[in-house]
Design a protein around this motif. Structure first.
Motif, PDB file in Angstrom:
ATOM      1  N   CYS A 124       0.685  -1.319  -0.026  1.00  0.00           N
ATOM      2  CA  CYS A 124       0.088   0.049  -0.013  1.00  0.00           C
ATOM      3  C   CYS A 124       0.876   1.290   0.047  1.00  0.00           C
ATOM      4  O   CYS A 124       0.665   2.319  -0.653  1.00  0.00           O
ATOM      5  CB  CYS A 124      -0.755   0.010   1.107  1.00  0.00           C
ATOM      6  N   GLY A 125       1.891   1.185   0.785  1.00  0.00           N
ATOM      7  CA  GLY A 125       2.659   2.483   0.960  1.00  0.00           C
ATOM      8  C   GLY A 125       3.492   2.523  -0.499  1.00  0.00           C
ATOM      9  O   GLY A 125       3.867   3.815  -0.764  1.00  0.00           O
ATOM     10  N   GLY A 126       3.673   1.547  -0.921  1.00  0.00           N
ATOM     11  CA  GLY A 126       4.593   1.648  -2.444  1.00  0.00           C
ATOM     12  C   GLY A 126       3.810   2.083  -3.464  1.00  0.00           C
ATOM     13  O   GLY A 126       4.104   2.968  -4.330  1.00  0.00           O
ATOM     14  N   ASN A 127       2.588   1.755  -3.433  1.00  0.00           N
ATOM     15  CA  ASN A 127       1.598   2.467  -4.345  1.00  0.00           C
ATOM     16  C   ASN A 127       1.364   3.892  -4.161  1.00  0.00           C
ATOM     17  O   ASN A 127       1.586   4.802  -5.259  1.00  0.00           O
ATOM     18  CB  ASN A 127       0.032   1.855  -4.428  1.00  0.00           C
ATOM     19  N   ILE A 128       1.263   4.267  -3.022  1.00  0.00           N
ATOM     20  CA  ILE A 128       1.118   5.873  -2.643  1.00  0.00           C
ATOM     21  C   ILE A 128       2.443   6.704  -2.996  1.00  0.00           C
ATOM     22  O   ILE A 128       2.393   7.671  -3.530  1.00  0.00           O
ATOM     23  CB  ILE A 128       0.596   5.936  -1.140  1.00  0.00           C
ATOM     24  N   ALA A 129       3.545   5.733  -2.430  1.00  0.00           N
ATOM     25  CA  ALA A 129       4.852   6.424  -2.931  1.00  0.00           C
ATOM     26  C   ALA A 129       4.908   6.508  -4.473  1.00  0.00           C
ATOM     27  O   ALA A 129       5.701   7.716  -4.552  1.00  0.00           O
ATOM     28  CB  ALA A 129       6.103   5.617  -2.472  1.00  0.00           C
ATOM     29  N   ALA A 164       2.174   8.596   3.571  1.00  0.00           N
ATOM     30  CA  ALA A 164       1.402   7.529   3.134  1.00  0.00           C
ATOM     31  C   ALA A 164       0.626   6.836   4.305  1.00  0.00           C
ATOM     32  O   ALA A 164      -0.756   6.782   3.963  1.00  0.00           O
ATOM     33  CB  ALA A 164       2.247   6.383   2.650  1.00  0.00           C
ATOM     34  N   GLY A 165       1.330   7.074   5.566  1.00  0.00           N
ATOM     35  CA  GLY A 165       0.354   6.816   6.749  1.00  0.00           C
ATOM     36  C   GLY A 165      -0.697   7.412   6.942  1.00  0.00           C
ATOM     37  O   GLY A 165      -1.817   7.051   7.467  1.00  0.00           O
ATOM     38  N   ARG A 192      -6.410   8.750   6.842  1.00  0.00           N
ATOM     39  CA  ARG A 192      -7.648   9.387   6.434  1.00  0.00           C
ATOM     40  C   ARG A 192      -8.768   8.507   5.637  1.00  0.00           C
ATOM     41  O   ARG A 192      -9.994   9.048   5.490  1.00  0.00           O
ATOM     42  CB  ARG A 192      -7.172  10.853   5.502  1.00  0.00           C
ATOM     43  N   THR A 193      -8.324   7.740   4.987  1.00  0.00           N
ATOM     44  CA  THR A 193      -9.180   6.698   4.148  1.00  0.00           C
ATOM     45  C   THR A 193      -9.712   5.349   4.856  1.00  0.00           C
ATOM     46  O   THR A 193      -9.974   4.465   4.496  1.00  0.00           O
ATOM     47  CB  THR A 193      -8.608   6.455   2.895  1.00  0.00           C
ATOM     48  N   GLU A 194      -9.304   5.509   6.315  1.00  0.00           N
ATOM     49  CA  GLU A 194     -10.056   4.647   7.460  1.00  0.00           C
ATOM     50  C   GLU A 194      -9.303   3.058   7.150  1.00  0.00           C
ATOM     51  O   GLU A 194      -9.901   2.028   7.179  1.00  0.00           O
ATOM     52  CB  GLU A 194     -11.552   4.513   7.117  1.00  0.00           C
TER      53      GLU A 194
END
Length: 305
Positions: A157-162, A180-181, A186-188
């Motif tokens: 997930c972090g990689g996708n946002i990064a 990212a965190g 914010r998106t629960e």
């Protein structure tokens, strides 16, 4: 309140390094996106394409050359803090429009002007490849119906946002993880799942990761393409509530594509109804749903009562 993605002077983050002229923020009713006479035709096309297709002929396929007129003559305007709904049956052209605006596909004609690019007076549809990348990475966010289109399922997930943050000019690894965190919170999604793979998530959680990624660059324009289709009703409600709360907080302009009038009623202040690639009716959502004027809109509304 300034547009998200702009600094206190009104300058878009990253514009200077990309060599792209910028604009400054204005009043609350500032136009974020204006589309004029947009068209998209799949196939060789011919002079009869526009005359032989559309709601009057009840077809999007040209009888002479076989081209598909996905969109023709579409014009719309959306302002800061506004949600615009695009509704219509499958094949009406609504998803084609947003995919072309996000440069997933190339428009056949028309103009589109976006706040933050070329002082809002440069046609983004004719921009060069580098400029389109900048617009996509800094000024827009996209959430697809199929999360596989918006996420790399075997990246964390972090990689996708990064990936989005790096494209938008973030360089500090620690800051990227922190951002990212924050977006996951914010998106629960629990921040401790930052290093989990989206492939292991439910459909609703994958959509929330997509939303987090789309919001990573604080875009002034957010495009949502059938984001609740295929989700359970309870999951749909949570995703819609999330979109509404984030939109109120960020004051982004949002284009929502859906065939579900319930979604449109809940989210959109204004709505455009599309059929066979054309806008057949547009106005305030409540007015369109309570007193539809076009026969096709009347059919849509009555079919979902």
């Amino acid at each position: 309140m300034s547009l998200s993605g702009y600094d206190t002077s009104g300058a878009c983050k990253g514009c200077v390094s990309a060599g792209i002229p910028d604009t400054v923020t204005g009043s609350r009713d500032e136009t974020v996106l204006e589309v004029r006479n947009f068209s998209k035709i799949y196939g060789p096309s011919c002079p009869s394409c526009l005359e032989s297709t559309g709601p009057r002929h009840n077809t999007s396929v040209c009888p002479k050359c076989g081209s598909t007129v996905a969109c023709a003559g579409v014009s719309l305007t959306i302002h800061r803090g506004e949600i615009l709904g695009l509704v219509g049956e499958s094949g009406s052209g609504k998803s084609t429009l947003v995919r072309c605006l996000y440069f997933d596909d190339e428009a056949s004609g028309g103009e589109a002007y976006l706040a933050g690019y070329g002082d809002g007076r440069a046609n983004i549809l004719t921009a060069g490849a580098q400029q389109k990348r900048h617009i996509r990475n800094h000024l827009m966010g996209m959430v697809y119906q199929n999360p596989h289109l918006g996420l790399k399922m075997y990246f964390t997930c972090g990689g996708n946002i990064a990936e989005k943050l790096l494209a938008a000019g973030f360089c500090h690894v620690g800051r990227i993880r922190e951002k990212a965190g924050e977006l996951l919170r914010r998106t629960e999604i629990p921040p401790e799942r930052l290093d989990d793979l989206p492939a292991k998530f439910s459909g609703g959680m994958q959509q929330r990761v997509q939303i987090a990624k789309a919001l990573a660059n604080d875009p002034p324009l957010l495009l949502l393409d059938e984001v609740t289709t295929g989700l359970d009703v309870s999951v749909q409600a949570r995703v819609l509530d999330l979109i509404r709360s984030l939109q109120r907080e960020l004051q982004s302009a949002v284009v929502v594509v859906s065939h579900d009038l319930g979604v449109i009623r809940l989210l959109a202040g204004r709505t455009a109804v599309m059929k066979n690639g054309r806008v057949v009716e547009a106005g305030l959502t409540d007015q369109i749903l309570e007193d539809p004027q076009h026969p096709y809109t009347q059919l849509l509304v009555s079919s979902q009562l």
